[in-house]
Motif scaffolding. Structure first.
Motif, PDB file in Angstrom:
ATOM      1  N   TRP A  72       0.842  -1.195   0.000  1.00 16.43           N
ATOM      2  CA  TRP A  72       0.000   0.000   0.000  1.00 16.43           C
ATOM      3  C   TRP A  72       0.880   1.248   0.000  1.00 16.43           C
ATOM      4  O   TRP A  72       1.853   1.321   0.746  1.00 16.43           O
ATOM      5  N   CYS A  73       0.527   2.176  -0.879  1.00 14.81           N
ATOM      6  CA  CYS A  73       1.271   3.424  -1.010  1.00 14.81           C
ATOM      7  C   CYS A  73       0.307   4.597  -0.916  1.00 14.81           C
ATOM      8  O   CYS A  73      -0.858   4.494  -1.320  1.00 14.81           O
ATOM      9  N   TYR A  74       0.811   5.697  -0.384  1.00 16.93           N
ATOM     10  CA  TYR A  74       0.077   6.964  -0.424  1.00 16.93           C
ATOM     11  C   TYR A  74       0.811   7.903  -1.384  1.00 16.93           C
ATOM     12  O   TYR A  74       2.033   8.048  -1.316  1.00 16.93           O
ATOM     13  N   VAL A  75       0.037   8.536  -2.308  1.00 14.18           N
ATOM     14  CA  VAL A  75       0.593   9.497  -3.259  1.00 14.18           C
ATOM     15  C   VAL A  75      -0.181  10.809  -3.152  1.00 14.18           C
ATOM     16  O   VAL A  75      -1.286  10.858  -2.599  1.00 14.18           O
ATOM     17  N   ASN A  76       0.414  11.846  -3.699  1.00 14.52           N
ATOM     18  CA  ASN A  76      -0.188  13.174  -3.615  1.00 14.52           C
ATOM     19  C   ASN A  76      -1.446  13.260  -4.475  1.00 14.52           C
ATOM     20  O   ASN A  76      -1.513  12.721  -5.582  1.00 14.52           O
ATOM     21  N   ASN A  77      -2.451  13.911  -3.924  1.00 14.73           N
ATOM     22  CA  ASN A  77      -3.670  14.204  -4.678  1.00 14.73           C
ATOM     23  C   ASN A  77      -3.513  15.625  -5.215  1.00 14.73           C
ATOM     24  O   ASN A  77      -3.626  16.597  -4.475  1.00 14.73           O
ATOM     25  N   PHE A  78      -3.220  15.751  -6.529  1.00 11.86           N
ATOM     26  CA  PHE A  78      -2.925  17.062  -7.106  1.00 11.86           C
ATOM     27  C   PHE A  78      -4.162  17.940  -7.181  1.00 11.86           C
ATOM     28  O   PHE A  78      -4.037  19.157  -7.265  1.00 11.86           O
ATOM     29  N   HIS A  79      -5.339  17.339  -7.133  1.00 13.53           N
ATOM     30  CA  HIS A  79      -6.571  18.128  -7.154  1.00 13.53           C
ATOM     31  C   HIS A  79      -6.977  18.557  -5.741  1.00 13.53           C
ATOM     32  O   HIS A  79      -7.439  19.682  -5.532  1.00 13.53           O
ATOM     33  N   THR A  80      -6.817  17.638  -4.752  1.00 11.98           N
ATOM     34  CA  THR A  80      -7.141  17.940  -3.358  1.00 11.98           C
ATOM     35  C   THR A  80      -5.960  17.501  -2.508  1.00 11.98           C
ATOM     36  O   THR A  80      -5.907  16.372  -2.014  1.00 11.98           O
ATOM     37  N   PRO A  81      -4.968  18.389  -2.317  1.00 11.90           N
ATOM     38  CA  PRO A  81      -3.728  17.968  -1.640  1.00 11.90           C
ATOM     39  C   PRO A  81      -3.917  17.453  -0.214  1.00 11.90           C
ATOM     40  O   PRO A  81      -3.080  16.700   0.269  1.00 11.90           O
ATOM     41  N   ASP A  82      -5.013  17.845   0.489  1.00 15.13           N
ATOM     42  CA  ASP A  82      -5.187  17.379   1.870  1.00 15.13           C
ATOM     43  C   ASP A  82      -5.876  16.023   1.950  1.00 15.13           C
ATOM     44  O   ASP A  82      -6.191  15.561   3.045  1.00 15.13           O
ATOM     45  N   ALA A  83      -6.097  15.379   0.791  1.00 18.31           N
ATOM     46  CA  ALA A  83      -6.716  14.047   0.774  1.00 18.31           C
ATOM     47  C   ALA A  83      -5.848  13.105  -0.051  1.00 18.31           C
ATOM     48  O   ALA A  83      -6.159  12.802  -1.206  1.00 18.31           O
ATOM     49  N   PRO A  84      -4.708  12.643   0.490  1.00 16.16           N
ATOM     50  CA  PRO A  84      -3.816  11.749  -0.260  1.00 16.16           C
ATOM     51  C   PRO A  84      -4.540  10.500  -0.747  1.00 16.16           C
ATOM     52  O   PRO A  84      -5.492  10.017  -0.123  1.00 16.16           O
ATOM     53  N   ILE A  85      -4.046   9.957  -1.845  1.00 15.48           N
ATOM     54  CA  ILE A  85      -4.677   8.808  -2.497  1.00 15.48           C
ATOM     55  C   ILE A  85      -3.938   7.539  -2.090  1.00 15.48           C
ATOM     56  O   ILE A  85      -2.702   7.496  -2.061  1.00 15.48           O
ATOM     57  N   ALA A  86      -4.697   6.497  -1.757  1.00 14.79           N
ATOM     58  CA  ALA A  86      -4.123   5.190  -1.411  1.00 14.79           C
ATOM     59  C   ALA A  86      -4.121   4.308  -2.660  1.00 14.79           C
ATOM     60  O   ALA A  86      -5.132   4.185  -3.349  1.00 14.79           O
ATOM     61  N   ILE A  87      -2.988   3.691  -2.947  1.00 11.17           N
ATOM     62  CA  ILE A  87      -2.828   2.836  -4.120  1.00 11.17           C
ATOM     63  C   ILE A  87      -2.340   1.466  -3.659  1.00 11.17           C
ATOM     64  O   ILE A  87      -1.392   1.364  -2.869  1.00 11.17           O
ATOM     65  N   ALA A  88      -2.996   0.424  -4.143  1.00 14.04           N
ATOM     66  CA  ALA A  88      -2.600  -0.957  -3.833  1.00 14.04           C
ATOM     67  C   ALA A  88      -1.834  -1.534  -5.011  1.00 14.04           C
ATOM     68  O   ALA A  88      -2.231  -1.382  -6.166  1.00 14.04           O
ATOM     69  N   LEU A  89      -0.710  -2.205  -4.707  1.00 11.71           N
ATOM     70  CA  LEU A  89       0.110  -2.863  -5.714  1.00 11.71           C
ATOM     71  C   LEU A  89       0.447  -4.266  -5.234  1.00 11.71           C
ATOM     72  O   LEU A  89       0.476  -4.517  -4.025  1.00 11.71           O
ATOM     73  N   PRO A  90       0.699  -5.178  -6.143  1.00 11.47           N
ATOM     74  CA  PRO A  90       1.086  -6.524  -5.710  1.00 11.47           C
ATOM     75  C   PRO A  90       2.311  -6.490  -4.805  1.00 11.47           C
ATOM     76  O   PRO A  90       3.127  -5.564  -4.864  1.00 11.47           O
ATOM     77  N   ALA A  91       2.410  -7.507  -3.946  1.00 12.94           N
ATOM     78  CA  ALA A  91       3.491  -7.551  -2.956  1.00 12.94           C
ATOM     79  C   ALA A  91       4.849  -7.386  -3.629  1.00 12.94           C
ATOM     80  O   ALA A  91       5.155  -8.037  -4.625  1.00 12.94           O
ATOM     81  N   GLY A  92       5.652  -6.495  -3.110  1.00 10.81           N
ATOM     82  CA  GLY A  92       6.987  -6.242  -3.619  1.00 10.81           C
ATOM     83  C   GLY A  92       7.079  -5.145  -4.648  1.00 10.81           C
ATOM     84  O   GLY A  92       8.187  -4.695  -4.982  1.00 10.81           O
ATOM     85  N   MET A  93       5.953  -4.673  -5.183  1.00  4.22           N
ATOM     86  CA  MET A  93       5.986  -3.647  -6.226  1.00  4.22           C
ATOM     87  C   MET A  93       5.964  -2.234  -5.665  1.00  4.22           C
ATOM     88  O   MET A  93       6.247  -1.273  -6.399  1.00  4.22           O
ATOM     89  N   GLY A  94       5.605  -2.066  -4.413  1.00  2.00           N
ATOM     90  CA  GLY A  94       5.527  -0.725  -3.839  1.00  2.00           C
ATOM     91  C   GLY A  94       6.867  -0.015  -3.866  1.00  2.00           C
ATOM     92  O   GLY A  94       6.971   1.148  -4.282  1.00  2.00           O
ATOM     93  N   ARG A  95       7.901  -0.717  -3.445  1.00  2.00           N
ATOM     94  CA  ARG A  95       9.235  -0.112  -3.429  1.00  2.00           C
ATOM     95  C   ARG A  95       9.687   0.215  -4.842  1.00  2.00           C
ATOM     96  O   ARG A  95      10.309   1.261  -5.090  1.00  2.00           O
ATOM     97  N   GLY A  96       9.378  -0.675  -5.800  1.00  2.00           N
ATOM     98  CA  GLY A  96       9.745  -0.413  -7.187  1.00  2.00           C
ATOM     99  C   GLY A  96       9.034   0.803  -7.750  1.00  2.00           C
ATOM    100  O   GLY A  96       9.624   1.599  -8.495  1.00  2.00           O
ATOM    101  N   PHE A  97       7.753   0.964  -7.404  1.00  2.00           N
ATOM    102  CA  PHE A  97       7.005   2.126  -7.872  1.00  2.00           C
ATOM    103  C   PHE A  97       7.611   3.415  -7.329  1.00  2.00           C
ATOM    104  O   PHE A  97       7.769   4.407  -8.045  1.00  2.00           O
TER     105      PHE A  97
END
Length: 818
Positions: A90-115
């Motif tokens: 699970w990763c949190y990234v910036n919400n460029f439209h609403t910066p105070d509401a970060p977006i949660a993104i799910a990736l397969p195990a091991g891909m978070g660090r690569g992303f």
């Protein structure tokens, strides 16, 4: 029944484990295998709970501390997760439209660090290549060409306007307020006097032309502004084309790499747009103006908004995560949003400062918590219920509602929750939640009940040997031989006071293993045998029994009265158990009974002074029922009996002294003395049956120590309930004294058996007419009660005659005549 028939044989005083049951010389020969020791009921419940996928089937491990709850669940989860699929990163990234509401993104195990690495590489590429491209000759040529093109266009507009103004006698001039149209005369501007000297018609004509030219000037300026806007758009388009060339070269492969992830695709599109809109940030920044005496740092643009906060990272080769959270505070469970203090004391935050909690790390796997710790930490239990109910993990500032003013913070997108929650607690905590917490039954539907005692079977004893071997191997302890393991099992049986069961308090057994190894190693032994286990038990007792030794000294000195020789009427040695924290021991207590004529019945002195608990009061009242059923069928009972524990200055609870009290009553009524060398324990019912009690080993050993201090005579001993024979696990010293005939243990099922042992007189069985054999205990009791009743009646008869009014002679009435 004779005393000999009631004596407990030596072989029944304790269970002795045969070392021949173990086929090894030392535990080093046993494979180091971690196994759960005979908690079949609990293990079945855990397997059901782990396999049940439905929401709400979380597990509560209930049992006493030290019964292997944590080690069992650790071993089972270790095996259970081997073949499971690892959950998503699970990763949190910036919400460029609403910066105070970060977006949660799910990736397969091991891909978070690569992303995250891919985004850092993109950012590094942009920071290295965009400034170079912006300073390139080609870019500068295109930029200058666009600017010159628009400058030429603006020049043409002003040239045409200036030419027309010249033809009509006006000139275009630049002033402080901007461009203006002014009339001309002979190559110079009109003066105010010359203008006012003109004829009215000429002035009006001049004004009309000036207004027309001014309007054309405004049109020209409007056109220039439009051209400037077009110039900015053209330059922005040039920058965008340059940026697209730079970004697209590196961003397009990322879009292809994460093609199957819609959220990532949306995020990359947002990144591209933000990069193209903020290409100026990549240009070299000018140094700020310096103030004398104060060096200001160079302000660099921040690129944190393009980073990826890898909140949870899972190993694709390790299966589902297992998290043991020892300190389940709110932040440790549900995560937190950290702040950075800036100059001036201002706290700022961003999505990169979002930190995970135990629920995030255990998401897709298993979270193990201590129930008591969850309950005592503020907000933890209520928030945990909310997470289970909504099936999502929400990171919030829990103190926000208690502040006087609102603090700017983030509202991260919640993460779906898919974890099995396992709580460990005592039975007391389990029932507290079950009855007082309405939502508990919805969320924790599986109870795994850990028993504190285990049936002793050959397989279980082998499991205990494996348990010893595992501890010795894992902790580098000396190995045990079969006699050492046998001694450990005997102690485990003594811990539960049952010859057929073993204790599952593995924490205490583990300590005994460590202590036995310590004493053996200290004296240079290579193997732990029975003698070292016994030594460890003795040393542990010595560290804790100061108070017991002090009480034994007082008993031996006669400060605390306790006779161990002779016979006394209405006086019995009762037995009690004292628990002082981690140590338990037994001590005798003198019980005295005095009976007299009267109607007070049974008087419990402890109850009268409020030193008696309800269970002890119940035991005393049962004695009245026994006497009434035994001796009150043909005549009413009329007596007063006072029962007291001598030198007792604290509260008394329990009914284990009720048989001793009854023996004392029978002695007091019959006048037969009780042997003071014999102590008694056991409760009694209204039919005279002796019922089992607890702490039988401590009670016997406590009285034995008193007899040993005052001198063993060979006639001393303890009377216990027959049912308690299986609870005997007496010390070696007591068993040896019984074997030598210097001490005895009797077991009885009925009051009659016990009173015969204590007095040496037959109790007496009732005949068909309800009478007892002459000279028996029951005969003497019945005779004494009958005498008391007759004396009471004789005493009351004069009192009644004295209280009745004198009767007058009856008057003779004459017969009435018709």
């Amino acid at each position: 029944m004779s005393e000999t028939a009631n004596r407990v044989p030596v072989e029944k005083l304790r269970w002795v484990c045969d070392p021949a049951l173990f086929n090894f010389k030392t535990t080093e020969e046993i494979a180091n295998i971690e196994r759960n020791i005979s908690q079949d009921r609990a293990i079945a419940a855990i397997e059901f709970g782990l396999g049940m996928p439905s929401n709400g089937f979380n597990i509560f491990l209930a049992g006493e501390p030290g019964t292997g709850r944590t080690s069992t669940i650790r071993q089972m989860l270790k095996k259970f997760v081997k073949d499971t699929c690892p959950p998503s990163d699970w990763c949190y990234v910036n919400n460029f439209h609403t910066p105070d509401a970060p977006i949660a993104i799910a990736l397969p195990a091991g891909m978070g660090r690569g992303f995250a690495a891919d985004m850092r590489e993109l950012l590094d590429y942009m920071r290295a290549n965009v400034p170079t491209a912006l300073e390139s000759k080609e870019y500068e040529t295109n930029r200058v060409g666009i600017i010159e093109q628009f400058q030429e266009r603006n020049g043409e507009i002003f040239s045409e306007l200036e030419a027309e103004a010249g033809e009509r006698g006006f000139a275009l001039q630049r002033t402080v307020s901007g461009l203006v149209i002014v009339p001309q005369k002979e190559g110079r501007n009109f003066t105010q006097e010359e203008y006012e000297a003109l004829e009215k018609d000429e002035r009006e004509k001049l004004d009309t032309v000036g207004r027309e030219l001014t309007e054309k000037l405004n049109d020209a300026l409007r056109q220039v502004r439009e051209n400037e806007k077009a110039l900015r758009d053209a330059l922005a388009l040039l920058d965008r084309e340059l940026g697209l060339a730079a970004v697209g070269h590196h961003l397009n492969p990322l879009k292809e790499k994460y093609q199957g992830f819609a959220k990532v695709q949306e995020y990359l599109e947002s990144v591209q747009e933000d990069l193209l809109l903020n290409l100026e940030d990549f240009k070299p920044q000018a140094a700020p103006p310096q103030i004398p005496g104060l060096k200001l740092p160079k302000q660099e643009p921040t690129f944190e908004r393009y980073e990826v906060n890898v909140l949870v990272e899972n190993n694709p080769d390790l299966g589902a995560p297992v998290v043991f959270e020892s300190n389940p505070t709110y932040n440790n469970l549900f995560g937190r949003i950290e702040n950075v203090m800036q100059m001036g004391g201002v706290a700022t935050t961003n999505f990169t400062l979002i930190k995970p909690g135990a629920l995030h790390r255990a998401n897709g796997g298993y979270l193990v918590l201590d129930a008591r710790e969850v309950l005592i930490n503020p907000f933890a239990w209520e928030s945990l219920k909310r997470c289970i109910r909504n099936m999502e993990i929400k990171i919030e500032d829990v103190l926000e509602q208690y502040r006087f003013m609102t603090v700017v913070s983030l509202k991260p997108e919640p993460i779906p929750l898919d974890a099995k929650i396992i709580m460990i607690g005592s039975l007391w905590v389990y029932y507290l939640l079950f009855y007082l917490e309405p939502d508990y039954r919805k969320f924790f539907k599986v109870k795994a009940d850990f028993d504190s005692r285990i049936s002793r079977t050959p397989d279980v004893m082998q499991d205990y040997a494996l348990f010893v071997a595992a501890h010795c191997c894992n902790e580098g302890l000396l190995p045990f031989d079969p006699t050492g393991v046998a001694a450990l099992l005997e102690h485990a049986s003594r811990m539960v006071e049952d010859q057929t069961r073993l204790s599952s308090h593995f924490m205490e057994l583990s300590d005994l293993i460590r202590e036995s190894s310590y004493w053996a190693k200290r004296d240079g032994a290579q193997v732990v045998d029975r003698s070292w286990v016994k030594r460890a038990i003795q040393e542990s007792t010595y560290r804790s029994n100061r108070i017991e030794e002090r009480i034994q000294e007082l008993l031996a000195q006669g400060v605390i009265l306790c006779d161990t020789k002779g016979s006394v009427v209405g006086q019995v040695n009762g037995l009690s158990v004292i628990t002082m924290g981690d140590y338990t021991f037994g001590r005798p207590s003198r019980l005295t009974i005095r009976v007299s004529q009267g109607r007070a019945g049974m008087v419990n002195i402890e109850r009268e002074v409020k030193l008696s608990g309800p269970i002890h009061d119940k035991g005393v009242l049962i004695l009245t029922g026994y006497l009434a059923g035994k001796f009150g069928q043909e005549q009413p009972l009329s007596f007063s009996a006072h029962i007291c524990f001598e030198q007792s200055y604290e509260g008394i609870e329990g009914d284990s002294a009720s048989s001793a009290e009854l023996y004392g009553l029978l002695s007091a009524f019959s006048g037969l003395p009780v042997k003071q060398g014999i102590a008694v324990t056991g409760s009694v019912n209204q039919h005279g049956q002796i019922q089992p009690i607890g702490g039988v080993n401590y009670k016997i050993e406590g009285f034995f120590n008193v007899c040993k201090a005052k001198g063993l005579t060979g006639e001393q001993g303890v009377v216990i309930p027959k049912i308690n024979e299986q609870n005997l696990m007496l010390s070696d010293e007591v068993v040896q004294a019984v074997a030598d005939g210097m001490f005895h243990v009797w077991s009885v099922s009925e009051v009659e058996e016990g009173i015969e042992i204590l007095t040496g007189v037959p109790a007496g069985r009732p005949a068909e007419d309800g009478s007892y054999p002459e000279g028996s205990v029951n005969f003497l009791v019945q005779k004494r009660l009958k005498t008391m009743l007759e004396n009471m009646r004789k005493f009351q008869q004069p009192e009644r005659e004295k209280d009745e009014p004198a009767r007058l002679p009856e008057q003779v009435k004459e017969p009435e005549h018709p």
